[in-house]
Design a protein around this motif. Structure first.
Motif, PDB file in Angstrom:
ATOM      1  N   MET A 176       0.799  -1.229   0.000  1.00  0.00           N
ATOM      2  CA  MET A 176       0.000   0.000   0.000  1.00  0.00           C
ATOM      3  C   MET A 176       0.834   1.282   0.000  1.00  0.00           C
ATOM      4  N   PRO A 177       1.780   1.469  -0.947  1.00  0.00           N
ATOM      5  CA  PRO A 177       2.493   2.748  -1.027  1.00  0.00           C
ATOM      6  C   PRO A 177       1.528   3.871  -1.406  1.00  0.00           C
ATOM      7  N   ASN A 178       1.778   5.053  -0.856  1.00  0.00           N
ATOM      8  CA  ASN A 178       0.841   6.172  -1.027  1.00  0.00           C
ATOM      9  C   ASN A 178       1.628   7.477  -0.955  1.00  0.00           C
ATOM     10  N   VAL A 179       1.329   8.435  -1.829  1.00  0.00           N
ATOM     11  CA  VAL A 179       1.967   9.754  -1.764  1.00  0.00           C
ATOM     12  C   VAL A 179       0.892  10.840  -1.698  1.00  0.00           C
ATOM     13  N   THR A 180       1.150  11.857  -0.893  1.00  0.00           N
ATOM     14  CA  THR A 180       0.216  12.969  -0.712  1.00  0.00           C
ATOM     15  C   THR A 180       1.017  14.261  -0.649  1.00  0.00           C
ATOM     16  N   ARG A 181       0.537  15.272  -1.336  1.00  0.00           N
ATOM     17  CA  ARG A 181       1.259  16.547  -1.370  1.00  0.00           C
ATOM     18  C   ARG A 181       0.775  17.483  -0.265  1.00  0.00           C
ATOM     19  N   PHE A 182       1.721  18.088   0.458  1.00  0.00           N
ATOM     20  CA  PHE A 182       1.448  19.121   1.451  1.00  0.00           C
ATOM     21  C   PHE A 182       2.297  20.340   1.093  1.00  0.00           C
ATOM     22  N   GLY A 183       1.749  21.265   0.328  1.00  0.00           N
ATOM     23  CA  GLY A 183       2.517  22.437  -0.089  1.00  0.00           C
ATOM     24  C   GLY A 183       3.699  22.021  -0.936  1.00  0.00           C
ATOM     25  N   ARG A 190       4.022  -2.643  10.399  1.00  0.00           N
ATOM     26  CA  ARG A 190       3.460  -1.379  10.853  1.00  0.00           C
ATOM     27  C   ARG A 190       3.699  -0.350   9.754  1.00  0.00           C
ATOM     28  N   THR A 191       2.918   0.707   9.736  1.00  0.00           N
ATOM     29  CA  THR A 191       3.030   1.712   8.683  1.00  0.00           C
ATOM     30  C   THR A 191       4.096   2.735   9.034  1.00  0.00           C
ATOM     31  N   LYS A 248       2.966  -2.605  16.117  1.00  0.00           N
ATOM     32  CA  LYS A 248       3.922  -3.612  15.662  1.00  0.00           C
ATOM     33  C   LYS A 248       3.145  -4.885  15.373  1.00  0.00           C
ATOM     34  N   ASP A 249       3.767  -5.780  14.629  1.00  0.00           N
ATOM     35  CA  ASP A 249       3.177  -7.093  14.354  1.00  0.00           C
ATOM     36  C   ASP A 249       1.769  -7.010  13.769  1.00  0.00           C
ATOM     37  N   GLY A 250       1.482  -5.957  13.032  1.00  0.00           N
ATOM     38  CA  GLY A 250       0.174  -5.830  12.387  1.00  0.00           C
ATOM     39  C   GLY A 250      -0.918  -5.259  13.270  1.00  0.00           C
ATOM     40  N   TYR A 251      -0.561  -4.686  14.429  1.00  0.00           N
ATOM     41  CA  TYR A 251      -1.537  -4.020  15.292  1.00  0.00           C
ATOM     42  C   TYR A 251      -1.536  -2.523  14.989  1.00  0.00           C
ATOM     43  N   GLY A 252      -2.639  -1.864  15.273  1.00  0.00           N
ATOM     44  CA  GLY A 252      -2.753  -0.429  15.023  1.00  0.00           C
ATOM     45  C   GLY A 252      -3.272  -0.147  13.631  1.00  0.00           C
ATOM     46  N   LEU A 253      -3.316   1.135  13.288  1.00  0.00           N
ATOM     47  CA  LEU A 253      -3.781   1.543  11.962  1.00  0.00           C
ATOM     48  C   LEU A 253      -2.730   1.153  10.932  1.00  0.00           C
ATOM     49  N   LEU A 254      -3.185   0.481   9.869  1.00  0.00           N
ATOM     50  CA  LEU A 254      -2.303   0.054   8.789  1.00  0.00           C
ATOM     51  C   LEU A 254      -2.833   0.571   7.456  1.00  0.00           C
ATOM     52  N   PHE A 294       5.177  10.301   1.907  1.00  0.00           N
ATOM     53  CA  PHE A 294       5.159   8.947   1.359  1.00  0.00           C
ATOM     54  C   PHE A 294       4.950   7.964   2.502  1.00  0.00           C
ATOM     55  N   THR A 295       3.926   7.116   2.394  1.00  0.00           N
ATOM     56  CA  THR A 295       3.660   6.092   3.402  1.00  0.00           C
ATOM     57  C   THR A 295       3.716   4.716   2.747  1.00  0.00           C
ATOM     58  N   ALA A 296       4.093   3.734   3.531  1.00  0.00           N
ATOM     59  CA  ALA A 296       4.090   2.342   3.089  1.00  0.00           C
ATOM     60  C   ALA A 296       3.916   1.459   4.313  1.00  0.00           C
ATOM     61  N   THR A 297       3.425   0.251   4.079  1.00  0.00           N
ATOM     62  CA  THR A 297       3.247  -0.718   5.157  1.00  0.00           C
ATOM     63  C   THR A 297       4.122  -1.921   4.840  1.00  0.00           C
TER      64      THR A 297
END
Length: 794
Positions: free
Chosen positions: A459-466, A483-484, A514-520, A471-474
């Protein structure tokens, strides 16, 4: 028995709009699928059988009257019948009405022509009986033993999901044919020299003689509605079959009663009406003004298999309803599953209309495919005729190639896809040039090393802020497990990504994960001056518990995010969540808190609805640990607190009776040092949202985490604030969430194929009107007399 049935069916038909009189057409068996005391019955013989499953038998509006809803993995029923046909019978019509949201799984990891049972009484050893079966491709098959020979006929097309399908198998002895019909249209035929034979046996509904299990889940189960099972000793014609109309629209909504008593089921977090959800991949606002989230879905049960693109929508990001499945596996390139991707709009590529890029998986490889929305509500989707648009992984990369994301930088358009290169996480880069996407092995960005940033990126993702890009990835297989993570940086003229100097190493999205817990695997959407984010928060429960619950996973509450000058991702609750607040249980200003103070008593909550609340505390940092005791009951409690002296967030579940989902990772203790040290005298804010089995926790409107908690004590509903030593509290507030008395995620899956008919007309199963009743009845006795008078000439 017949008169009782007639009165019941006429009454229900008079209300709903159509009346049927099946016994006029040589009917030997008629099971209207009306549940009475948990049983379904044959109204001709009186034989009855129990409807069984994880949940209580579910009645829904049928094509005629009511019908039985099968949950896709556990519901089953059977009725044992004697002497289905007279000795002289030669012809046969077997018919039923059915509606499905999707097709059965059958096999998880291979394509098969084997089919799951819809209704069957076949006995292969005795070479007798017949049955209707449905394949993973949506095609039906009818099998009949005639003269000791097995005759089968398969439909030449799949049945339509989300619609009533009037299915009939007709044995015509004079023509020596066994034909299969859908809505009166012949879809298959086979020569058959034998005739119908007398038969005694068990008619099985929704299950076969052999189950195929994945964990506790039956892959061969039926998912959908079965109605009006009729077996006749006459050969009905296509004209007669076409005359069979439905009195009710097809509605595959999950009945609200299924989860009404479940305290653990979230009510304000996005999730489908039942079964399995996985990564979200398309938070977007449509032209209809609603927010839409698309996601990986298995409608057949709360387990991962043959993923479709599910769809939920909301006008406020907390009251959700499920829409019909957007699109499903079915093409040669995506038959194994339609996996994750993104939803986007682009003037050049899509004419400004929403489109989806998704990972199309067959049984050999993954490719990238395109689908486009056909309406403003994003309900109808069309796959691109020239799919796939990226035909598999570039040379030299891992076979893992999935999870695509579209973005534009100025006048250049790109797609990135998660992969692995040199055993390190990476994202490929595909440039849009000359009307197509390149696939030359270019790398958008890759991990500095596997322990720090994983072996493979999902799930790579890019978002522009100004002038910055997020860039996020899991990643998979990084130190600490899944974890993300994120970086901030810039997009170069060639489309590649370079991190900022202060973002040379990845940072963690969640406070505790960690280990797939939390928001991913977050989905991010920008609207005006707001950037919104949500992601999946997995249950991490054993499959047997999901089997009993009937659902798995949900999404976080939406967060507002921003990036500061140092490239730190800041997270706070979405402002619109304030509209969830219902009853104010506490609103105190400028107090000294020492010990405990009750905020929400168990009596303020409905025990069958679980705990749904928002808690907000602002205090002056000192040596005290301060926070909340939640899920407080006679057997224990959980604690969410800030230890300002140590600059730590602590969540302690060890004193809570619960389903244990974290013994190998957290053991009930979730704790972390905050990214910024808290100094004595600083203002500290702790904001906690509780929704059944999920906590969304925000600290100082800067950092966040989501944690799944599954309390099992029925009285685990109390909430109190506490401080380990006297603490100065500037504000202490608590609310129950305003919709805590509703049933949860709404589902409006329905078609509009409703045919209005005269409610006072009696029809045969062939749809032929045979009698008309008076305009009204004086009383029940008058009604019965009128019915008898109308039927007397027949």
């Amino acid at each position: 028995m017949i008169s009782t049935f007639l009165n019941k069916r006429i009454l229900s038909g008079a209300i709903a709009g159509v009346l049927y009189l099946p016994m006029l057409a040589g009917v030997q068996v008629h099971i209207p699928m009306e549940i009475d005391g948990g049983m379904i019955s044959d109204v001709i013989s009186g034989a009855a059988g129990e409807v069984k499953g994880v949940f209580a038998p579910e009645t829904v509006p049928g094509a005629v009257g009511n019908a039985v809803l099968f949950d896709g993995y556990s519901t089953r029923a059977d009725v044992t019948l004697n002497n289905i046909f007279p000795q002289s019978a030669q012809d046969m019509t077997f018919s039923l009405r059915m509606a499905v949201p999707c097709y059965p799984i059958v096999e998880i990891d291979k394509h098969t022509g084997e089919k799951a049972t819809v209704v069957s009484c076949t006995d292969a050893d005795a070479k007798k009986g017949f049955g209707l079966y449905l394949g993973m491709d949506g095609k039906l098959e009818f099998i009949l033993f005639a003269g000791g020979w097995q005759i089968s006929v398969e439909s030449d097309r799949p049945i339509a999901p989300y619609e009533w399908n009037n299915v009939a198998a007709v044995l015509n002895h004079a023509d020596h044919t066994l034909a299969l019909y859908i809505n009166g249209e012949k879809v298959g035929s086979q020569r058959c020299n034998g005739g119908a034979e007398p038969f005694s046996g068990t008619l099985r509904f929704g299950y076969g003689l052999t189950d195929r299990l994945s964990g506790p889940f039956n892959l061969m189960a039926f998912n959908g509605i079965i109605d009006e099972v009729v077996i006749s000793d006459e050969a009905m014609t296509a004209t007669q079959l076409k005359a069979l109309t439905a009195e009710n629209p097809c509605d595959l909504s999950i009945p609200s009663a299924r989860f009404a008593e479940q305290a653990l089921r979230p009510r304000f977090h996005g999730m489908p009406g039942a079964a399995w959800t996985n990564e979200s991949h398309g938070l977007i606002k449509g032209a209809d003004g609603r927010y839409h989230v698309f996601f990986q879905k298995n409608a057949n049960g709360p387990y991962m298999a043959r993923l479709h693109w599910g769809h939920i929508s909301s006008d406020n990001l907390f009251d959700w309803r499920e829409e019909p499945i957007a699109f499903a596996p079915g093409e040669s390139y995506d038959f194994k599953g339609c996996w994750s991707g993104c939803v986007f709009t682009d003037r050049e590529l899509t004419g400004g209309k929403p489109a989806a890029l998704y990972t199309a998986v067959d049984y050999a490889k993954a490719s990238i495919a395109l689908a486009t929305a056909q309406d403003d509500a994003l309900l109808s989707w069309q796959k691109y005729a020239a799919n796939p648009v990226i035909n598999g992984k570039p040379s030299g990369l891992s076979d893992d190639f999935r999870d695509c994301f579209f973005f534009r930088n100025g006048d250049k358009a790109y797609v990135i896809v998660g992969t692995s290169k040199d055993n390190k996480g990476a994202a490929t880069l595909h440039r849009y040039e000359n009307g197509r996407f390149t696939n030359d092995g270019s790398i958008f960005f890759s991990a500095p090393n596997a322990p720090l940033a994983g072996r493979f990126w999902e799930m790579p993702n890019v978002t522009r802020f100004g002038d910055k890009w997020l860039f996020t990835a899991t990643p998979l297989d990084m130190t600490g497990g899944v974890r993300t993570i994120y970086w901030t940086g810039s997009i170069n003229p060639d489309g590649t990504f370079t991190p900022d100097a202060k973002s040379a190493w990845p940072r963690q999205l969640e406070l505790i994960s960690k280990d797939g817990y939390g928001l991913l695997s977050p989905s991010i959407y920008q609207e005006g001056d707001k950037t919104l984010m949500l992601g999946i928060v997995p249950d991490k429960l054993p499959g047997i518990i999901n089997h009993e619950l009937g659902w798995a996973h949900c999404y976080s509450l939406p967060r507002e995010i921003s990036v500061d000058a140092d490239g730190n991702l800041l997270q706070r609750p979405y402002e619109g969540l304030k509209a969830m607040r219902g009853k104010t249980c506490a609103d105190k200003q400028n107090l000294t808190l020492s010990g405990t103070e009750s905020l929400i008593a168990a009596s303020d909550m409905k025990s069958t609805a679980g705990l749904h609340a928002e808690l907000l505390l602002t205090a002056v940092a000192d040596s005290s640990e301060i926070g909340f005791h939640i899920f407080k009951g006679s057997t224990g409690e959980a604690t969410v607190s800030i230890d300002a002296a140590a600059s730590r967030l602590n969540v302690d579940l060890t004193n809570l009776q619960r389903h244990h989902n974290d013994d190998r990772s957290f053991g009930g203790v979730y704790s972390c040092t905050l990214p910024q040290m808290i100094q004595k005298g600083d203002e500290v804010t702790l904001n906690v949202f509780i929704d059944g089995s999920i906590l969304d926790i925000f600290v100082n409107n800067r950092w966040a985490t989501s944690i799944r908690v599954f309390p099992t004590a029925p009285d685990a509903l109390g909430v109190e604030a506490f401080a380990t030593s006297p603490a100065t509290v500037k504000s202490l507030q608590a609310w129950t969430l305003r919709s805590a008395d509703i049933s949860g995620i709404d589902s409006i899956v329905a078609d509009s194929a409703h045919v209005a008919t005269d409610p006072r007309t009696i029809y045969t199963t062939a749809g032929i009107p045979v009698a008309t009743l008076p305009a009204d009845f004086a009383d029940a006795a008058d009604r019965d007399a009128s019915i008898r008078a109308a039927l007397a000439p027949l």
